[in-house]
Enzyme design. Structure first.
Site, PDB file in Angstrom:
ATOM      1  N   HIS A  66      25.830  53.843  20.455  1.00 35.75           N
ATOM      2  CA  HIS A  66      26.547  53.757  21.728  1.00 35.75           C
ATOM      3  C   HIS A  66      25.557  53.912  22.868  1.00 35.75           C
ATOM      4  O   HIS A  66      24.804  54.890  22.919  1.00 35.75           O
ATOM      5  CB  HIS A  66      27.616  54.846  21.822  1.00 35.75           C
TER       6      HIS A  66
ATOM      7  N   GLU B 104      26.121  54.081  26.644  1.00 34.29           N
ATOM      8  CA  GLU B 104      26.756  54.156  27.955  1.00 34.29           C
ATOM      9  C   GLU B 104      25.643  54.267  28.993  1.00 34.29           C
ATOM     10  O   GLU B 104      24.725  55.066  28.847  1.00 34.29           O
ATOM     11  CB  GLU B 104      27.697  55.350  28.061  1.00 34.29           C
TER      12      GLU B 104
ATOM     13  N   GLU C 175      42.590  52.687  25.575  1.00 28.88           N
ATOM     14  CA  GLU C 175      42.251  53.976  26.173  1.00 28.88           C
ATOM     15  C   GLU C 175      43.180  54.330  27.325  1.00 28.88           C
ATOM     16  O   GLU C 175      43.417  55.518  27.598  1.00 28.88           O
ATOM     17  CB  GLU C 175      40.800  53.978  26.641  1.00 28.88           C
TER      18      GLU C 175
END
Length: 709
Positions: free
Chosen positions: A421, A423, A516
């Site tokens: 990941h 971000e 989400e």
């Protein structure tokens, strides 16, 4: 007979005009291979290029102008003459690395119109491709001594509609796509757009006028379905559409940088294709391959390492408030303008070696390909006060409680891959500085998939998410990842435009309001019709990482999922993605183990797709055949209204009998009051079977089909 005469006259006109190339031609006409679509291109009395489009004799686009305005004050849209016309055609089949179909036909007719502006001597070409399902056109800037580069003030492309169509739209925004979709007439957009913008969002960088995002889906009073978007977006700004609510004129609105420049253009380049997909059957819109066909072929020579992925991971833990992205006990993380992670308790770090191993075990036991772990790397505390910081995350240094080497070793021992990941909090310049080190770190530790994220305002601060500079960044990441044999799933990026054909390692994007938002009480979740619209809008340009599969529909005391449990299963078929997550918590899958079986079984790569029923905003039913297997899966979903889905099994090979497992809403199921009531039954089906299946309000149906042995 009238239609035949109309077509004959146009064909005669086409042949007649082709005799006058280079001799003052001011108009040209083109028909689609099946004869249903007709395109007229001409130069009006002011020397302005225009076009119009008809479908089965009905006007789709009335006479609309084309061109540009250059900086500082050059109008590149009038005083043109046609100096050349070239025609071409294509009819072939190509084979994507992955997709909704294993073979895609490309049958089109092409018209290249070469223009010269009499006042400046500048050259401009326009290329039109007409398919049976719609039109694509783009501008091309020939290399020329008198014009080598220029700044773009505006693109002046118009789409003059014929009436006050029903539209499914998002407000124009340079930085986010994460809105609930609004359904209204075009004339109602001015009344509604301010109300839509009051919704709390991470970012609010709106266009300064009445603009909407693409893909824009519309339906005319005459029953025509019209979708406007773009294809092959590269080295150019993302497009919104200005809306004139009185004349129903749409015009291009490119995302600028904060200096107001909408493009830095060199001659020898081309714009993205402007796309218009049209039909009198909504199923044809979902079945269209026009946008993929307008993208360049795959540029990766060896694609053997690119594999569709079904995964689980440390993700939903954060959104339901069980774990924290941060390693240290700090104040609540605030990204952008919204307390995005305000529900997360600190001191319970989610990305630990122990927790990752739990998910690896779960993936191995249940046949999943990979595990995603978010919050593994240093920098989440710095995201709290992004402010003036240029560097936020370190993409090669894990938190002390996440042992990358041990996690990789353990995953390999279980036959599971890990997903990295990244971000960035939109500190994009710093991410590019670290990119090669980050990708080498991934390959050194056995990672070949990355989920990127771009939450918050862009650094450098002169840029927006959908501007030319950022478009080039997203494409640069995909190209660079291909060099390292890494697959990419990008979040908060510009809307996809079919670039996954050219770079098939770019498996998926978010670029819309996903699951989400179902966990945010202040966002009021997603509406039940949301997923009946997204395939007609956001997914027209490419697959979405929607993250379905939330079986525990009671998120918390104040938030309920906007679907029944069975609809969550059906989304694996209706919301296409080759990068598909089972997003719920492990214990919830154990709790609903019989329903979870469908998620374990459903494929992520397909030989054939069959659109059985469709109406934007109301319902969708899709069947797909798993690639290389004699297995089929059906998903049907509806909006807030219950309905009967009629499932025709004609897609099955004739003369054989199959075994179908039907996951259906219970008798009293309802997304608001009884979302988790479901039934599972088996039945035998053939190609002649027709099943009438009740869908609950906000509900669905999911079916897996295997041959009877």
């Amino acid at each position: 007979m009238l239609f035949y005469n109309h077509y004959l006259i146009r064909c005669i006109s086409l042949c007649f005009l082709s005799l006058f190339l280079f001799t003052g031609v001011s108009a040209q006409t083109l028909s689609s291979p099946d004869g249903n679509l007709f395109l007229d291109v001409c130069i009006d009395e002011k020397g302005t290029p225009t076009y119009s489009l008809e479908y089965k004799g009905q006007k789709v686009i009335e006479k609309s102008r084309l061109g540009f305005r250059l900086l500082p004050a050059v109008f590149f849209n009038d005083n043109f003459e046609i100096v050349g016309i070239k025609e071409d055609s294509a009819d072939f089949v190509w084979y994507p690395v992955w997709g909704e179909n294993s073979a895609i036909p490309d049958c089109h007719r092409e018209l290249l119109v070469e223009l010269k502006q009499q006042t400046t001597g500048y050259l401009l070409n326009m290329r039109f491709r007409l398919f049976d399902d719609g039109l694509g056109f783009r501008y091309e800037f020939p290399v020329q001594p008198s014009l080598r580069h220029f700044l773009l003030a505006d693109e002046l492309t118009e789409f003059k509609l014929t009436g006050d169509h029903k539209a499914f739209w998002l407000p124009g925004d340079y930085d986010t796509n994460e809105y609930a979709i609004t359904t209204s007439r075009l004339s109602e957009i001015p009344l509604l757009i301010d109300e839509v913008r009051k919704a709390p969002l991470v970012l609010k960088s709106f266009t300064p006028n009445l603009a909407v995002q693409t893909p824009l889906m519309m339906k005319s009073a005459q029953g025509l379905y019209i979708n406007i978007h773009e294809a092959a977006l590269d080295n150019y700004a993302g497009m919104c559409l200005n809306v004139d609510p009185e004349s129903y004129l749409l015009s291009t609105h490119l995302t600028p940088d904060k200096n107001g420049v909408r493009g830095y253009i060199q001659t020898g380049s081309v714009t993205p294709w402007r796309t218009i997909v049209v039909s009198d059957d909504a199923r044809d819109i979902l079945a269209s391959n026009l946008i993929l066909n307008l993208n360049e072929p795959c540029k990766i020579v060896d694609t053997s390492w690119i594999k569709p992925v079904k995964y689980v991971g440390v993700w939903w833990d954060y959104f339901v408030g069980r774990r924290s992205f941060t390693y240290t006990d700090t104040k609540d993380i605030v990204i952008g303008e919204t307390d995005y992670f305000a529900l997360v308790p600190h001191g319970r770090h989610g990305a630990t070696t122990e927790h990752a191993k739990e998910y690896i075990d779960f993936a191995s036991e249940n046949g999943f390909d990979a595990v995603l772990v978010e919050g593994w790397n240093e920098g989440w505390e710095d995201a709290v006060e992004k402010g003036e910081k240029e560097r936020i995350f370190n993409f090669t240094k894990a938190y002390p409680d996440f042992d990358v080497v041990e996690v990789t070793r353990y995953a390999k021992s279980k036959g599971v891959r890990m997903i990295m990941h990244h971000e960035t909090c939109s500190a994009v310049s710093d991410y590019e500085r670290q990119l090669h080190d980050a990708f080498r770190f991934m390959t050194d530790h056995g990672y070949n998939m990355v989920k990127t994220g771009y939450v918050g305002p862009i650094i450098p601060r002169s840029e927006y998410h959908d501007g030319q500079w950022m478009v080039n960044h997203y494409n640069y990441v995909a190209r660079t990842a291909a060099d390292y044999k890494i697959m990419v799933n990008s979040h908060e990026a510009v809307r996809p435009t079919g670039m996954c054909r050219t770079w098939p390692n770019w498996l998926a994007q978010e670029s819309a309001r996903g699951t989400e938002f179902e966990s945010f009480a202040w966002h009021k979740g997603n509406n039940p019709d949301h997923t009946t619209i997204l395939p007609f809008t956001r997914l027209m340009g490419g697959p979405m990482d929607y993250t379905p599969g939330i079986l525990e529909t009671d998120i918390n005391s104040s938030v309920k999922l906007s679907s029944t449990l069975v609809k969550q299963l059906a989304l694996y078929v209706t919301m296409y993605s080759p990068f598909q997550m089972a997003a719920d918590l492990m214990e919830n899958y154990k709790k609903y183990a019989d329903a979870f079986q469908f998620i374990k079984d459903v494929a992520v790569d397909w030989d054939h797709t069959y659109i059985l029923e469709a109406e934007p905003g109301d319902y969708i039913t899709i069947a797909r055949k798993a690639k290389g297997k004699e297995e089929w899966f059906v998903g049907g979903i509806t909006d807030e209204n219950g309905r009967d889905a009629v499932i025709d099994f004609h897609f099955l090979p004739s003369g054989k009998q199959y075994f179908a497992t039907v996951y259906a809403d219970g008798k009293n199921a309802d997304w608001q009051t009884n979302a988790k009531e479901y039934t599972i039954r088996t039945m035998k089906v053939t190609s002649k079977t027709k099943l009438k299946q009740r869908l609950a309000p906000g509900g669905g149906v999911a079916i897996s089909i295997n041959i009877v042995k």
